[in-house]
Design an enzyme around this catalytic site. Sequence first.
Site, PDB file in Angstrom:
ATOM      1  N   GLY A  51      55.316 -61.526  -5.060  1.00 24.32           N
ATOM      2  CA  GLY A  51      55.337 -60.434  -4.086  1.00 24.32           C
ATOM      3  C   GLY A  51      54.563 -60.927  -2.869  1.00 24.32           C
ATOM      4  N   ALA A  52      55.112 -60.667  -1.677  1.00 20.50           N
ATOM      5  CA  ALA A  52      54.576 -61.299  -0.462  1.00 20.50           C
ATOM      6  C   ALA A  52      53.065 -61.074  -0.245  1.00 20.50           C
ATOM      7  CB  ALA A  52      55.406 -60.841   0.734  1.00 20.50           C
ATOM      8  N   ASP A 241      59.693 -60.070   2.719  1.00 20.86           N
ATOM      9  CA  ASP A 241      58.889 -61.293   2.585  1.00 20.86           C
ATOM     10  C   ASP A 241      58.577 -61.905   3.939  1.00 20.86           C
ATOM     11  OD1 ASP A 241      60.366 -61.010  -0.147  1.00 20.86           O
ATOM     12  OD2 ASP A 241      58.586 -62.241  -0.450  1.00 20.86           O
ATOM     13  N   ASN A 251      64.180 -60.780   2.318  1.00 26.32           N
ATOM     14  CA  ASN A 251      63.688 -60.106   1.113  1.00 26.32           C
ATOM     15  C   ASN A 251      64.518 -60.611  -0.067  1.00 26.32           C
ATOM     16  OD1 ASN A 251      61.889 -58.145  -0.127  1.00 26.32           O
ATOM     17  ND2 ASN A 251      63.709 -56.920  -0.512  1.00 26.32           N
ATOM     18  N   LYS A 252      64.188 -60.148  -1.239  1.00 30.46           N
ATOM     19  CA  LYS A 252      64.836 -60.608  -2.478  1.00 30.46           C
ATOM     20  C   LYS A 252      66.351 -60.658  -2.352  1.00 30.46           C
ATOM     21  CE  LYS A 252      63.259 -61.786  -5.432  1.00 30.46           C
ATOM     22  NZ  LYS A 252      63.065 -63.274  -5.529  1.00 30.46           N
TER      23      LYS A 252
HETATM   24  O1  MRU Z   1      60.368 -63.700  -5.693  1.00 28.53           O
HETATM   25  P1  MRU Z   1      59.463 -62.507  -5.592  1.00 28.53           P
HETATM   26  O2  MRU Z   1      59.451 -61.696  -6.834  1.00 28.53           O
HETATM   27  O3  MRU Z   1      58.075 -62.891  -5.129  1.00 28.53           O
HETATM   28  O4  MRU Z   1      60.101 -61.630  -4.445  1.00 28.53           O
HETATM   29  C1  MRU Z   1      59.407 -60.511  -3.998  1.00 28.53           C
HETATM   30  C2  MRU Z   1      60.196 -59.652  -3.092  1.00 28.53           C
HETATM   31  O5  MRU Z   1      61.258 -59.998  -2.642  1.00 28.53           O
HETATM   32  C3  MRU Z   1      59.559 -58.349  -2.687  1.00 28.53           C
HETATM   33  O6  MRU Z   1      60.542 -57.426  -2.383  1.00 28.53           O
HETATM   34  C4  MRU Z   1      58.725 -58.580  -1.436  1.00 28.53           C
HETATM   35  O7  MRU Z   1      57.813 -59.616  -1.611  1.00 28.53           O
HETATM   36  C5  MRU Z   1      58.023 -57.351  -1.019  1.00 28.53           C
HETATM   37  S1  MRU Z   1      56.516 -57.197  -1.912  1.00 28.53           S
HETATM   38  C6  MRU Z   1      55.671 -55.861  -1.508  1.00 28.53           C
END
Ligand code: MRU
Length: 349
Positions: A51-52, A241, A251-252
């Site tokens: 998570g970012a 992200d 984002n994801k």
């Molecule tokens: O690969 P990840 O699980 O780190 O990806 C995270 C995401 O895409 C979240 O949506 C993003 O970091 C927002 S966190 C508040």
Amino acid sequence: MDFKPPFQSIVWNGDHVTIIDQTYLPEREVYLNLSSAGQVWDAIKKLKVRGAPAIGIAGAYGLYLGLKTVTETSFESFYSEADRIAEYLNSARPTAVNLSWALKRLMATIYAVKDQPITDIKQTILETAVTIHNEDRRLCKSIGEVGLEVIPDNARILTHCNTGGLATGEYGTAFSVILHAHHAKKLKQVWVDETRPLLQGSRLTAWELQKADIPFKLNVDSAAAYLMQQGEMDLVILGADRITKNGDTANKIGTYSLAVLADAHNIPFYVAAPYSTIDMDLETGKEIEIEQRDAEEVTHFGSKRTAPKKTDVFNPAFDVTPNELITAIITEKGVIKPNFKTNFEKLFG
Ligand code: MRU
């Protein structure tokens, strides 16, 4: 609105940082003590912490842990060691800007106190890491409060990936809006995309929603279109992200398809993120580096192989949603509407 989130995913414990190892969730709550930059790098790389904002916080503690045992006595050699460790930590994951943002902030702080003894500089680094952590808690709380203004009564909200306390210092980003909407009695139900291939939705968001007693239903990612067609949701809200100057949002993986779908069904599409996720150094999303991950995440389901051996795989961890598809970006400073570039400049300089 005053309520306490039910857990802390990152805790500073005097000489090490303790994280919930997210790879064990939801089955087991395993806590991991990290005492070196190498252990922090590994935890970020393997998504034990993810998570970012959370990887920014972990990276900040990682830089302190890497420097606390360094014996250099001149500022120049201490600074170049700091630079080397920061580069190393930053290499763990490329897409979320929060990691490089936190490390850059620490490097600037180190430089600003360059005339102090090295022991004092080390103390300042730790204090700054703690500040970044506490600041993220406050920012996430504000995002939740600010975001309430876009939530209709009896809202049915779809979210993707995990944006809660696990992914941040506390509360979350999009998750904080959901949490605040629940406490304000504005929420009917959350739709949780399972979020292939690593299932951050089903493993982590569902776990957090259950802990917070929030009603939700889990759906496979490909059911989102059908849900929209059936009129089963009022809005989409998810995290980010990296957001570039013009509002393009990484984002994801799967976020872009949701944005296209929401547009086609006339459903508002919101991104929630703190200022540390907005990268004012990049003009557009085309400049964002997208992390590519191991083929095994796609060819296997857990330890079970689900694709033939030697299958070639495309496994980007993120995609970029063009700003035109985003209704508004919810930040700690307010709900920002297009034109994002002008409005970011006004708010964040
Ligand atoms: O690969 P990840 O699980 O780190 O990806 C995270 C995401 O895409 C979240 O949506 C993003 O970091 C927002 S966190 C508040």
